[in-house]
Design a protein around this motif. Sequence first.
Motif, short mmCIF file in Angstrom:
data_model
loop_
_atom_site.label_atom_id
_atom_site.label_comp_id
_atom_site.label_asym_id
_atom_site.label_seq_id
_atom_site.Cartn_x
_atom_site.Cartn_y
_atom_site.Cartn_z
N UNK A 69 -15.60 -28.64 4.01
CA UNK A 69 -16.72 -27.78 4.51
C UNK A 69 -17.50 -28.60 5.50
N UNK A 70 -17.51 -29.88 5.51
CA UNK A 70 -18.31 -30.57 6.53
C UNK A 70 -17.50 -30.62 7.68
N UNK A 71 -16.32 -30.61 7.55
CA UNK A 71 -15.57 -30.94 8.80
C UNK A 71 -15.68 -29.46 9.52
N UNK A 72 -15.47 -28.40 8.78
CA UNK A 72 -15.87 -27.04 9.45
C UNK A 72 -17.05 -26.82 10.20
N UNK A 73 -18.21 -27.09 9.37
CA UNK A 73 -19.65 -27.16 9.79
C UNK A 73 -19.88 -27.92 11.21
N UNK A 74 -19.37 -29.13 11.15
CA UNK A 74 -19.47 -30.04 12.29
C UNK A 74 -18.77 -29.59 13.28
N UNK A 75 -17.46 -29.15 13.01
CA UNK A 75 -16.44 -28.60 14.31
C UNK A 75 -17.59 -27.44 15.04
N UNK A 76 -17.85 -26.56 14.05
CA UNK A 76 -18.53 -25.34 14.64
C UNK A 76 -19.80 -25.79 15.47
N UNK A 77 -20.45 -26.90 15.42
CA UNK A 77 -21.71 -27.36 15.73
C UNK A 77 -21.14 -27.90 17.43
#
Length: 303
Positions: A69-77
């Motif tokens: 979840x951290x990876x997906x959120x930071x990638x979207x940012x």
Amino acid sequence: MRLNKIIQRDYTSFSLYYQIKLPLDLEISIPSDDPVRLVSAFVEEMDLSELYKTYGRIRKNQATPRQMLKLVIYASMNRIYSSRDIRKACKRDINFMYLLEGMPAPDHATIARFISLHFSACAKVLLAQMSDLLYLLSEISGKTIFIDGTKIESAANKYTFVWKRAITKNQARLYTKLTSFVAECEELYGIRTVYHDQISIHTLKRLKKQLCRVKVQEGIVFVHGIGRRKTQLQKSLEQLDQYLEKLKEYTKKLYTLGDRNSYSKTDPDATFMRMKEDAMLNGQLKPAYNIQHGVDSEYITWI
């Protein structure tokens, strides 16, 4: 005489790889105010029980659902949305390595499955929880509610929209034609239709009944096909049917429009709005859907 005096021998000059250097801890290289630290701390405070319920069994030596979840959120940012690009970032970007906490980089199929099967199943709950946490941290006040008004550019079916201005204009022209048509029918067939200078669908239906009555009284037989001459009454009835269908169409479109100025034929709940890079300025039509209907309460943002 040698000008360059070798003080220390270079033991890596004939090596294929660079010499290992310290420090190896990734956290030392990341600034204390980097956004990646905020993302990590924020997700750590979230209750991810709904996310973990989507898993049957979590394998060891792999990134946990919380880390994914951290990876997906930071990638979207950082505007990284492709699963292959996210995997590449996990291999090269020190911030993504920091979020993995020493775990190996997941492959693109694992990232795609997480987004489509696990994250999508509980996205509404997680987004609602995120809004609550922001409210508790006083990052948002909760005094004003803004509903998502995202504009998505439409590439296909550009000409499937209906404009209220065009419909009212065409309807006014149709009423002018109908006034002349009704007066002509009254003169040709000796009938009288009461409409008080305001023609409606019911007026046209009454006129059609009167013309059908004239057909029965005079015993007129309608013909069809090439080479057969139609009578004036048959031409009038066919023209009346066309006007009637067109008036019904305009009435239905105006009812669908309501207070709006436009709507899409393929999605009546969507209206079209101009975008910054609008092709209409160049003589081409490129609408954008304004999604305002069916908005879930979890997507309401507090400012």
